[in-house]
Design an enzyme around this catalytic site. Structure first.
Site, PDB file in Angstrom:
ATOM      1  N   VAL A   1      11.066  -6.951   9.707  1.00 53.69           N
ATOM      2  CA  VAL A   1      12.293  -6.143   9.803  1.00 53.69           C
ATOM      3  C   VAL A   1      12.043  -5.089  10.886  1.00 53.69           C
ATOM      4  CG1 VAL A   1      13.867  -4.612   8.554  1.00 53.69           C
ATOM      5  CG2 VAL A   1      12.807  -6.547   7.372  1.00 53.69           C
TER       6      VAL A   1
ATOM      7  N   HIS B   1       9.424  -3.738   3.260  1.00 56.00           N
ATOM      8  CA  HIS B   1       9.065  -3.956   1.845  1.00 56.00           C
ATOM      9  C   HIS B   1      10.301  -4.282   1.016  1.00 56.00           C
ATOM     10  CE1 HIS B   1       5.685  -1.100   3.024  1.00 56.00           C
ATOM     11  NE2 HIS B   1       5.047  -2.174   2.621  1.00 56.00           N
TER      12      HIS B   1
ATOM     13  N   MET C   1       0.848  -1.197   0.000  1.00 51.13           N
ATOM     14  CA  MET C   1       0.000   0.000   0.000  1.00 51.13           C
ATOM     15  C   MET C   1       0.883   1.246   0.000  1.00 51.13           C
ATOM     16  SD  MET C   1      -3.420  -0.992   2.044  1.00 51.13           S
ATOM     17  CE  MET C   1      -2.843  -0.775   3.697  1.00 51.13           C
TER      18      MET C   1
ATOM     19  N   MET D   1       9.048  -2.458  11.575  1.00 55.45           N
ATOM     20  CA  MET D   1       8.855  -1.496  10.485  1.00 55.45           C
ATOM     21  C   MET D   1       7.407  -1.563  10.018  1.00 55.45           C
ATOM     22  SD  MET D   1      11.897  -0.245   9.019  1.00 55.45           S
ATOM     23  CE  MET D   1      13.587  -0.417   9.556  1.00 55.45           C
TER      24      MET D   1
END
Ligand code: PAF
Length: 282
Positions: free
Chosen positions: A176, A37, A30, A184
């Protein structure tokens, strides 16, 4: 890097890649991209010839309009980062092209969606199921990558792919964390500096729970320890602490189970954050 905005255009583009025998890896997002990511993208690059990343803030999965309105959308920054990661294709549909006929059909996930996120965000997973299915139908990737911070989302997608015979291999990759331990998340961008350090206590609570459990406590004592730590942390409002079997999200009551995870959701500065930690993994 190709930027493609329309479902029919991404379908045709990926179809031509597939017909030339290219293996396509897909990372649905998103936007508001972060190291979590990028770890998915790097894995997808290692295991595929072409990597497609989608950026679409899916209105259907927000049960709270203010949350949708406030969701960060730093598009230029995201595109620069994706270029830097040498992503091949960015798929960036508009809500109108994604839902041209509105949306009547729902994906009902059953029992596993009734707890945790599904309980506190009614309708959320119906929206995730619909959008992930649509994105898969647009891209038809060979492999798709998701973060395990959203453990419940990953389990439901894995189950959906199996139950509906969707021919995509799905992978979940480890969370992460920032140096402070904070998982995150795109939502972290909305936290103040003080909020960030408060939010780091979410992981601290999980670690406290783990060390309590490692020293022989049962799930209930472990859960109480974490809840008490959160209650004692100013600025942190806990929503749930669940100790579950990470395969089916059923509550764990004894220490004898093969695989156990703690899952939590909490608010900091009005922002809802989730995290999880495995106590034991099979
Ligand atoms: O995890 C996310 O970012 C979203 O839920 C997803 C999988 C991209 C669907 O909108």
């Amino acid at each position: 890097m190709q930027i493609i905005e329309h479902p029919s255009a991404i379908y045709e583009y990926c179809d031509s890649l597939r017909s030339r025998g290219k293996k396509i890896g897909f990372v649905p997002t998103m936007g508001a991209l972060h190291e979590g990511h990028f770890s998915l993208i790097r894995k997808a690059k290692l295991e595929n010839e072409i990597v497609v990343v989608s950026i679409f803030v899916n209105p259907l999965q927000f049960n709270n309009q203010a949350d949708l309105d406030k969701y960060p959308r730093p598009l230029t920054q995201d595109l620069d980062a994706l270029e830097h990661e040498e992503v091949d294709v960015v798929y960036k549909p508009s809500p109108e092209s994604m839902y041209p006929t509105g949306n009547e059909v729902k994906i009902s996930f059953g029992r596993m969606a009734e707890v945790m996120e599904g309980k506190f965000r009614p309708g959320h997973f119906d929206g995730v199921g619909v959008v992930v299915t649509k994105l898969f139908n647009h891209v038809i990737p060979h492999q798709a990558y998701f973060g395990l911070k959203d453990l419940q989302q990953f389990l439901l997608i894995q189950r959906m792919v199996a139950d509906l015979s969707i021919p995509v291999a799905v992978f979940g990759l480890p969370t992460v964390r920032e140096d402070s331990g904070l998982a995150m998340s795109s939502r972290n961008q909305r936290l103040s500096d003080i909020g960030r350090s408060t939010a780091a206590s979410i992981y601290k609570g999980l670690l406290k729970g783990k060390s309590r459990w490692d020293s022989g406590s049962n799930p209930e004592e472990t859960k109480n320890e974490i809840e008490q730590f959160y209650l004692d942390t100013p600025g942190l409002e806990v929503e749930y602490v669940n100790i579950v079997n990470p395969h089916d999200l059923t509550e764990v009551k004894s220490n004898h189970q093969q695989s156990i995870a703690i899952c939590v959701a909490a608010y900091v500065e009005g922002i809802r954050l989730i995290d999880n930690l495995y106590l034991r993994q099979d």
